[in-house]
Write a protein that holds these residues in place. Structure first.
Motif, PDB file in Angstrom:
ATOM      1  N   VAL A  15      43.147 140.275  -5.923  1.00  0.00           N
ATOM      2  CA  VAL A  15      44.214 139.607  -6.666  1.00  0.00           C
ATOM      3  C   VAL A  15      44.579 140.369  -7.941  1.00  0.00           C
ATOM      4  O   VAL A  15      45.746 140.369  -8.361  1.00  0.00           O
ATOM      5  N   ALA A  16      43.613 141.049  -8.554  1.00  0.00           N
ATOM      6  CA  ALA A  16      43.914 141.828  -9.757  1.00  0.00           C
ATOM      7  C   ALA A  16      44.874 142.973  -9.424  1.00  0.00           C
ATOM      8  O   ALA A  16      45.837 143.224 -10.161  1.00  0.00           O
ATOM      9  N   HIS A  17      44.618 143.635  -8.316  1.00  0.00           N
ATOM     10  CA  HIS A  17      45.489 144.720  -7.872  1.00  0.00           C
ATOM     11  C   HIS A  17      46.854 144.170  -7.483  1.00  0.00           C
ATOM     12  O   HIS A  17      47.891 144.796  -7.741  1.00  0.00           O
ATOM     13  N   LEU A  18      46.876 143.003  -6.864  1.00  0.00           N
ATOM     14  CA  LEU A  18      48.142 142.359  -6.520  1.00  0.00           C
ATOM     15  C   LEU A  18      48.970 142.109  -7.773  1.00  0.00           C
ATOM     16  O   LEU A  18      50.185 142.357  -7.782  1.00  0.00           O
ATOM     17  N   CYS A  19      48.334 141.613  -8.828  1.00  0.00           N
ATOM     18  CA  CYS A  19      49.060 141.357 -10.077  1.00  0.00           C
ATOM     19  C   CYS A  19      49.650 142.645 -10.646  1.00  0.00           C
ATOM     20  O   CYS A  19      50.773 142.649 -11.150  1.00  0.00           O
ATOM     21  N   ASP A  20      48.902 143.739 -10.539  1.00  0.00           N
ATOM     22  CA  ASP A  20      49.409 145.027 -11.010  1.00  0.00           C
ATOM     23  C   ASP A  20      50.615 145.474 -10.188  1.00  0.00           C
ATOM     24  O   ASP A  20      51.624 145.941 -10.741  1.00  0.00           O
TER      25      ASP A  20
END
Length: 241
Positions: A15-20
């Motif tokens: 999810v962190a990469h998705l937010c980026d």
């Protein structure tokens, strides 16, 4: 397999990469347009996104050039823990420098039918075509607050309707398909294994479920529909792009 027409898929490790990845997409639109009107979603993934924006991208995002609207809202006071606006206020708006004049919330505390009319009028005046609509995907295939049992609301000629949660009966104000499919860009933010089957059905078997899941009816006329998925949500797709 037949993916939804004009559907793009962006799969992130977590999810962190998705937010980026999603933030990079927003910044690209800002570079192209200067100012953007964004229709926000509630839910657990947007909450993480808002925390990320308030922390990691507080300086990088030009919040003074972003105007925020909402796609749906529970009929509760803004201080209620179930309020989509309240969640956004707590996790993002209270932490960044954004003019109050750039915030256009649904007044969940108002009488629902009258508020649906008021917000529809506001949308028609301020942003008849959103630059970006953010959507979530429910485990039942709903999006915004259009649920399968009330899928007819998707086709309403009104911009906003008063919907009801199928289990709790709680009233919610929601934009309709007329607004969503008119947007310049529509982005689903979807995470977790619990969403994987619905993601597969809507992306790979859309025609089969188009009369069953409101989310399967998302097909912006602009042609810009993007699914931002983490690996778990994308785990059942046969072909991961």
């Amino acid at each position: 397999m037949a993916y939804s027409a004009n559907c793009k898929i962006v799969i992130s490790d977590d999810v962190a990469h998705l937010c980026d990845n999603f933030t990079a997409f927003v910044l690209k639109i800002l570079d192209e347009r200067g100012h953007i009107n964004i229709c926000l979603s509630g839910g657990s993934t947007p909450k993480i996104l808002f925390d990320t924006w308030a922390d990691k991208y507080k300086e990088a995002l030009p919040f003074h050039r972003m105007r925020f609207f909402w796609g749906d809202e529970r009929c509760v006071e803004p201080a209620d823990e179930m309020s989509n606006y309240g969640m956004t206020q707590k996790h993002l708006l209270s932490k960044v420098d954004i003019p109050k004049s750039n915030i256009f919330r649904i007044l969940g505390e108002n009488e629902p039918a009258e508020e649906a009319k008021r917000y529809a009028k506001l949308i028609a005046q301020e942003s008849p075509i959103f630059d970006l609509v953010i959507l979530g995907l429910g485990e039942d295939g709903h999006t915004a607050s259009i649920f399968p049992a009330e899928i007819a609301y998707w086709h309403s000629q009104e911009l906003c309707v008063v919907a009801r949660h199928p289990e709790t009966g709680m009233q919610r104000i929601s934009i309709t398909g007329k607004v969503i499919n008119a947007a310049s860009h529509v982005a689903f933010l979807t995470t977790g294994t619990s969403k994987a089957q619905k993601v597969k059905e809507i992306i790979e078997m859309r025609q089969k479920f188009i009369g069953e899941y409101p989310a399967a009816l998302v097909e912006p006329r602009s042609g810009s529909l993007i699914w931002f998925l983490d690996k778990e949500a994308a785990s059942k797709l046969e072909k991961q792009l």
